[in-house]
Design an enzyme around this catalytic site. Structure first.
Site, PDB file in Angstrom:
ATOM      1  CE1 TYR A  18     107.102 -72.298   5.358  1.00  0.00           C
ATOM      2  CE2 TYR A  18     109.379 -73.358   5.166  1.00  0.00           C
ATOM      3  CZ  TYR A  18     107.800 -73.281   5.665  1.00  0.00           C
ATOM      4  OH  TYR A  18     107.426 -74.473   6.583  1.00  0.00           O
ATOM      5  CG  HIS A  22     110.952 -71.668   8.939  1.00  0.00           C
ATOM      6  ND1 HIS A  22     110.012 -71.318   8.159  1.00  0.00           N
ATOM      7  CD2 HIS A  22     110.066 -72.659   9.706  1.00  0.00           C
ATOM      8  CE1 HIS A  22     108.672 -71.597   8.391  1.00  0.00           C
ATOM      9  NE2 HIS A  22     108.946 -72.489   9.344  1.00  0.00           N
ATOM     10  CD1 TRP A  76     104.629 -70.072  12.090  1.00  0.00           C
ATOM     11  CD2 TRP A  76     106.399 -68.557  12.786  1.00  0.00           C
ATOM     12  NE1 TRP A  76     105.926 -70.377  11.536  1.00  0.00           N
ATOM     13  CE2 TRP A  76     106.811 -69.421  11.810  1.00  0.00           C
ATOM     14  CE3 TRP A  76     107.119 -67.685  13.209  1.00  0.00           C
ATOM     15  CZ2 TRP A  76     108.192 -69.479  11.265  1.00  0.00           C
ATOM     16  CZ3 TRP A  76     108.556 -67.433  12.869  1.00  0.00           C
ATOM     17  CH2 TRP A  76     108.824 -68.146  11.878  1.00  0.00           C
ATOM     18  CD1 TRP A  77     100.634 -71.150  11.834  1.00  0.00           C
ATOM     19  CD2 TRP A  77      98.484 -71.217  12.595  1.00  0.00           C
ATOM     20  NE1 TRP A  77     100.251 -72.516  12.442  1.00  0.00           N
ATOM     21  CE2 TRP A  77      98.860 -72.550  12.756  1.00  0.00           C
ATOM     22  CE3 TRP A  77      97.007 -70.886  12.854  1.00  0.00           C
ATOM     23  CZ2 TRP A  77      98.094 -73.295  13.222  1.00  0.00           C
ATOM     24  CZ3 TRP A  77      96.219 -71.841  13.595  1.00  0.00           C
ATOM     25  CH2 TRP A  77      96.953 -73.229  13.644  1.00  0.00           C
TER      26      TRP A  77
END
Length: 104
Positions: A18, A22, A76-77
Site C-alpha cells: 500500500y 502511494h 486508481w480504485w
C-alpha cells in the site's frame, strides 16, 4: 477550508505494498486531487488494526464530491482493490469521522 478525516482498511500483509503504491502515485492522480481541491492530504496506518486514517483539506465540498466519478479515480480504485477493503464499485470501504475539536 473543510477538514476531512476518513477511515479505511488495508489487508493484513499488504502494508508495505500500500505504501509503495502511494510512494509511486501517478502524476495524473495527483493532478486530479489538486483539480478537485484536495490539499494537505495524509494517510496514516494503525498496523495493529490495519486501519488507514486519511486526513485532507478540501476547498469546496461539492467539487470534491465529484472527484470519485473521474476516470483516473476509477482507475486508481481498480488498482488498489487487491490491497484494501473495497465495495462492489472498487471504492474503498470507508467512513468519515466527525470533527469534535480543532486547535489552530
Amino acid at each position: 477550508m473543510v477538514r476531512k478525516c476518513i477511515v479505511m482498511k488495508v489487508f493484513s500483509g499488504f502494508h508495505a505494498e500500500y505504501k509503495r503504491r502511494h510512494d509511486e502515485i501517478w502524476p495524473e492522480m495527483v493532478d486530479m486531487l489538486h483539480q478537485y481541491g484536495a490539499k494537505n492530504y495524509s494517510i496514516f496506518l494503525d498496523a495493529k488494526t490495519n486501519s488507514l486514517i486519511a486526513y485532507l483539506e478540501v476547498e469546496d465540498e461539492a467539487l470534491w464530491s465529484k472527484s470519485d466519478a473521474t476516470q483516473i479515480c476509477q482507475k486508481w480504485w481498480a488498482y488498489m482493490k487487491d490491497v484494501m477493503e473495497t465495495n462492489e464499485d472498487n471504492s474503498p470501504v470507508s467512513f468519515e469521522l466527525k470533527e469534535l475539536f480543532h486547535l489552530n
